[in-house]
Structure formats: C-alpha cells, structure tokens
Design an enzyme around this catalytic site. Structure first.
Site, mmCIF file in Angstrom:
data_model
loop_
_atom_site.group_PDB
_atom_site.id
_atom_site.type_symbol
_atom_site.label_atom_id
_atom_site.label_comp_id
_atom_site.label_asym_id
_atom_site.label_seq_id
_atom_site.Cartn_x
_atom_site.Cartn_y
_atom_site.Cartn_z
ATOM 1 N N TYR A 233 0.856 -1.200 0.000
ATOM 2 C CA TYR A 233 0.000 0.000 0.000
ATOM 3 C C TYR A 233 0.880 1.234 0.000
ATOM 4 O O TYR A 233 1.803 1.329 0.791
ATOM 5 C CB TYR A 233 -0.917 0.021 1.235
ATOM 6 N N GLU B 141 -0.416 4.846 -0.737
ATOM 7 C CA GLU B 141 -1.171 6.067 -1.032
ATOM 8 C C GLU B 141 -0.286 7.286 -0.837
ATOM 9 O O GLU B 141 0.511 7.343 0.100
ATOM 10 C CB GLU B 141 -2.402 6.153 -0.124
ATOM 11 N N ASP C 288 -6.688 13.238 -25.025
ATOM 12 C CA ASP C 288 -6.706 11.844 -24.586
ATOM 13 C C ASP C 288 -6.096 11.026 -25.723
ATOM 14 O O ASP C 288 -6.748 10.748 -26.719
ATOM 15 C CB ASP C 288 -8.144 11.417 -24.292
ATOM 16 N N THR D 175 -3.968 5.786 -21.864
ATOM 17 C CA THR D 175 -3.806 4.432 -21.351
ATOM 18 C C THR D 175 -2.396 3.987 -21.687
ATOM 19 O O THR D 175 -1.745 4.551 -22.569
ATOM 20 C CB THR D 175 -4.791 3.453 -22.031
ATOM 21 N N LYS E 248 -2.369 0.196 -24.913
ATOM 22 C CA LYS E 248 -2.758 0.103 -26.327
ATOM 23 C C LYS E 248 -1.489 0.153 -27.191
ATOM 24 O O LYS E 248 -0.638 -0.707 -27.019
ATOM 25 C CB LYS E 248 -3.801 1.170 -26.640
ATOM 26 N N ARG F 170 -2.006 -2.903 -18.438
ATOM 27 C CA ARG F 170 -3.279 -2.174 -18.403
ATOM 28 C C ARG F 170 -3.165 -1.080 -17.355
ATOM 29 O O ARG F 170 -2.868 -1.345 -16.185
ATOM 30 C CB ARG F 170 -4.439 -3.093 -18.003
HETATM 31 C C1 LIG Z 1 -9.453 3.030 -24.352
HETATM 32 C C2 LIG Z 1 -9.773 4.447 -24.126
HETATM 33 C C3 LIG Z 1 -10.121 4.932 -22.861
HETATM 34 C C4 LIG Z 1 -10.471 4.022 -21.706
HETATM 35 O O1 LIG Z 1 -9.505 3.244 -21.226
HETATM 36 P P1 LIG Z 1 -9.858 2.054 -20.196
HETATM 37 O O2 LIG Z 1 -8.510 1.662 -19.734
HETATM 38 O O3 LIG Z 1 -10.564 1.016 -20.999
HETATM 39 O O4 LIG Z 1 -10.700 2.633 -19.127
HETATM 40 C C5 LIG Z 1 -10.302 6.290 -22.689
HETATM 41 N N1 LIG Z 1 -10.157 7.135 -23.721
HETATM 42 C C6 LIG Z 1 -9.854 6.710 -24.970
HETATM 43 C C7 LIG Z 1 -9.726 7.706 -26.064
HETATM 44 C C8 LIG Z 1 -9.670 5.348 -25.217
HETATM 45 O O5 LIG Z 1 -9.393 4.933 -26.448
#
Ligand SMILES: *Cc1c(COP(=O)(O)O)cnc(C)c1O
Length: 412
Positions: free
Chosen positions: A51, A53, A197, A223, A226, A232
């Site tokens: 932990y 935080e 994003d 993220t 990807k 993840r």
């Molecule tokens: C995949 C994605 C997310 C969400 O990610 P998670 O890890 O699935 O919560 C947010 N914004 C965009 C643009 C994405 O492609």
C-alpha cells in the site's frame, strides 16, 4: 509455496487456453497489443502486496522506500519519453484517469467540448450512459459527412458558440491525425483548458512517428496498454501549473492506493519505448495499417476518410451487404478478432452497427510486415464472402494457424 498449477489447476488451464488462443489467432482489435514478458513479470511480482497512497517521498504508509524508487523511475522515463513537465503515473485505467482530470479541473455541470462517440470519440468523453455525460455538460463536434474528417473551422465555430470550460481532443475510432496546434489556438481564443486523450496513439507519439499534443496542451491522458504496449493502466501528464490539482484529483479525489506492480510494469514499458527499436515498431504499425487499408479499398471496401494516418481504420460494410457484428462473427470463426464499430451518421443501432474497426498494433508486435498485412486483408475479404460456408471457413482457419506459426508470439 504452491504454483498456480498446483493451487488452482482450473484457472491455470484456462490461462493456458487463452495463451493458445492468442498464439494462434490474429488480433486486429485496434486497442489491443501484446506486452513483453518483462512487462508481465513486473505485473506478476510481490509489488502487488504494497500500500502506498500518496506520492514519491510523501506516503501515508511506511515501508515505501523501494516503491518510491520504482515510481520515480516510471516518472523519469515517462518525462523523457513524452517531454512532459509533470506526470502522475498512478491512474488505474483510461476512464478513471479522465474522471480524475474532470474532478480536478471542472465543477459539476461545467461545459466540455469533445468528439461525438459515433464519430470516433470515447464513452468517457461525454456519452449520456457514462459518468462523464451524466455529471458534466458535454457538447460535441463531429466529422464531416463527405470526408470523414474533422474540420477545424467547424470545431472553432462550435467552440465560439458554446464557450466551453475545456476542449477535449482524442478518439477511439478515427484514422486521421489531429491538428493539436489548431485545437490549442481555438481554446485560447475562448479561454478554455486543453485536454488531449491520446490513449489510442500514445505508442505512435512515443515512437515519434506522429505529432504530440504534449508541447501545446494543458493536460494529456493516455492508457498504457494500447499502442504503447505496457500493462493495463493509464497516466496523466500536464503542465507544471496543473500538477498539484491533477495529483489531488487522482488521490484522494478519485482513487485509493496505487497499483505498484502495474506502475513498475509501466516503467518497464517506458524503458522499452525509449529504445530505437520502438521507433521502428511505430513506423511499421502505420505502414501495415496503410497497406491493409489500401488492399481493402482495392477490393471495394469503403474506409471512413478513405485511408489512415495511424494504426486503425473503420470499414463501412454497408455496400457489402452485411453489418459490423456479422463481419465480426464470421472473422471470429476463422480466428481473427475485430470489433464492430459505429460509423459516422450510422443508420444502424450501436449494438449492431454498420462498421468494423481494425488495427495493426498487435500483429506488428508479432512481426507481421506489409506483405502479411495485405494477406490479412485478403483473408478478411474471403472470410466475409464465405461467411455462410462453414467448409470454406474451416480451410481459412487452417491458413490463419499457419500464418501465426510463421510469426510466433510467446512461443519463441
Ligand atoms: C481506451 C480508451 C479509454 C479508456 O480506457 P480504459 O482503460 O478502458 O478505461 C479512454 N479514452 C480513450 C480515447 C480510449 O481509447
């Protein structure tokens, strides 16, 4: 201590089953990738027991001297990779990262301008069924019907009319580059905060094959699992002036304890992305997507915006006489994973939309080149044509297994 096989043979054998599926299947889901064994090793480590935080050097629990060093490495590598002023590496995933940003810089009901979901946006960018659409007042910009592209003059018009508190640029299903600089100019004109994003394209940005919003934007979330090919999870980058707000928004605002095993794996992935090989990988992801898109178009498939600048494409199947779900199901039968997708101005329902989203990050990781990508496009076309012929589908399944054996994944 017992191994997983001894302790829980049921789960162990299901993991083996999934490993086989991944090894002998073609992964074209644009948001997926295969991490290295090194990344997985860090994820499966004793760090999960801790932990911690708080932030580096300022924790609410004892015993964090090692965790501090790990998180600091993740931060340093991330700054080197993206050139950001500040980063918080503790976000658990993409949606919670975005939630933390909204919590940090917006008040409930504040107006945000984002890309419409069925035009390529993400649920967390203001869809009515998502917390973002419920708690904040999202207004949307769209792509043009004729070109499938975002017209920045139209974005400016909406921004001037709506006067949003924040402008959000980013997507899950758009195959063209965004004009980050222009977004920033428009935001400055209306006095809005800028948020990007880059969840889908972070690996292409880290690999320096497409432009980055980091120099221009106030806040950039992504993220890590990807195109970036890490565990993840997610990170939030920002200008120094937002650092305190963002850190507080994430913890205590949004999350509890960070996942230290994942953060260590993020550090490993950032280290991998800093290597020259990753630049080549990112280049190949785009080359493969462009080769696949060109071959599909040659065979009469309509690709939204008539091609791609990145790792993905959205195929409009209307003229081929089947829906996205039907195509997804047929492709599943031969061992090709894809995801049905809405197309801009879709006349079908979101659960059975007109499009299919395809991406090349995963096949590029296992070493597919442009010729392989053209071959995959050929197989996709033949599968769609043979969708009601189980004998032909079985034969195609064998072809896929052979192709996968040519490019072993974890069985190297
Ligand atoms: C995949 C994605 C997310 C969400 O990610 P998670 O890890 O699935 O919560 C947010 N914004 C965009 C643009 C994405 O492609």
């Amino acid at each position: 201590m017992m191994t997983l096989k001894q302790e829980d043979p049921q789960i162990a054998s299901l993991i083996d089953e999934e490993a086989e599926r991944q090894e002998y299947g073609i992964e074209l889901i644009a948001s997926e990738n295969y991490t290295s064994k090194a990344v997985m090793e860090a994820m499966g480590s004793v760090l999960t027991n801790k932990y911690s935080e708080g932030t580096v050097g300022k924790r609410y629990y004892g015993g964090n001297e090692v965790i501090d060093k790990i998180e600091q490495l993740a931060i340093d590598r991330c700054k080197q990779l993206f050139g950001c002023e500040h980063v918080n590496v503790q976000a658990l995933s993409g949606s919670p990262a975005n939630a933390a940003v909204y919590l940090a810089v917006l008040k409930l009901g504040d107006k945000v301008l984002g890309l419409k979901l069925d035009h390529g946006g993400h649920l967390s960018h203001g869809h009515p069924v998502n917390f973002s659409g419920m708690l904040y007042n999202f207004v949307q910009y769209e792509v043009e019907k004729e070109t499938g592209r975002i017209d920045m003059d139209k974005v400016r018009e909406v921004a001037l009319r709506e006067k949003p508190k924040m402008i959000l640029a980013g997507f899950s299903a758009y195959s063209r580059n965004l004009d980050w600089k222009r977004f920033k100019e428009i935001a400055d004109e209306v006095g809005a905060i800028t948020m990007a994003d880059i969840s889908h394209i972070a690996g292409l940005i880290a690999g320096k094959v497409i432009d980055s919003p980091v120099p221009y934007f106030d806040i950039v979330t992504t993220t890590t699992h990807k195109t970036l090919r890490g565990p993840r999870g997610a990170i939030i980058m920002c200008k120094e002036k937002f650092a305190k707000q963002i850190d507080k928004g994430l913890f205590p605002g949004m999350q509890g304890g960070p996942h230290d095993h994942i953060n260590a794996a993020k550090a490993v992935a950032f280290g991998e992305a800093l290597k020259p090989e990753f630049h080549v990988y990112a280049q190949n992801v785009i080359k493969n997507a462009q080769a696949m898109a060109a071959e599909l178009m040659k065979r009469g498939y309509k690709i939204i915006s008539d091609g791609t600048d990145n790792h993905l494409m959205v195929v409009d199947l209307t003229s081929k006489g089947l829906s996205g779900k039907e195509a997804e199901r047929a492709l599943d039968k031969v061992g090709i994973s894809t995801s049905a997708s809405t197309i801009p101005f879709d006349t079908r329902k979101p659960f059975d939309p007109s499009g299919l989203r395809i991406g090349t990050p995963a096949i590029t990781t296992r070493g597919f080149n442009e010729a392989d990508s053209v071959y995959v496009a050929d197989v996709i076309d033949r599968t769609i044509q043979a969708r009601n012929d189980d004998v032909r589908l079985k034969a195609i399944r064998q072809e896929i297994i052979e192709l996968c054996k040519k490019h072993p994944l974890y069985k190297k």
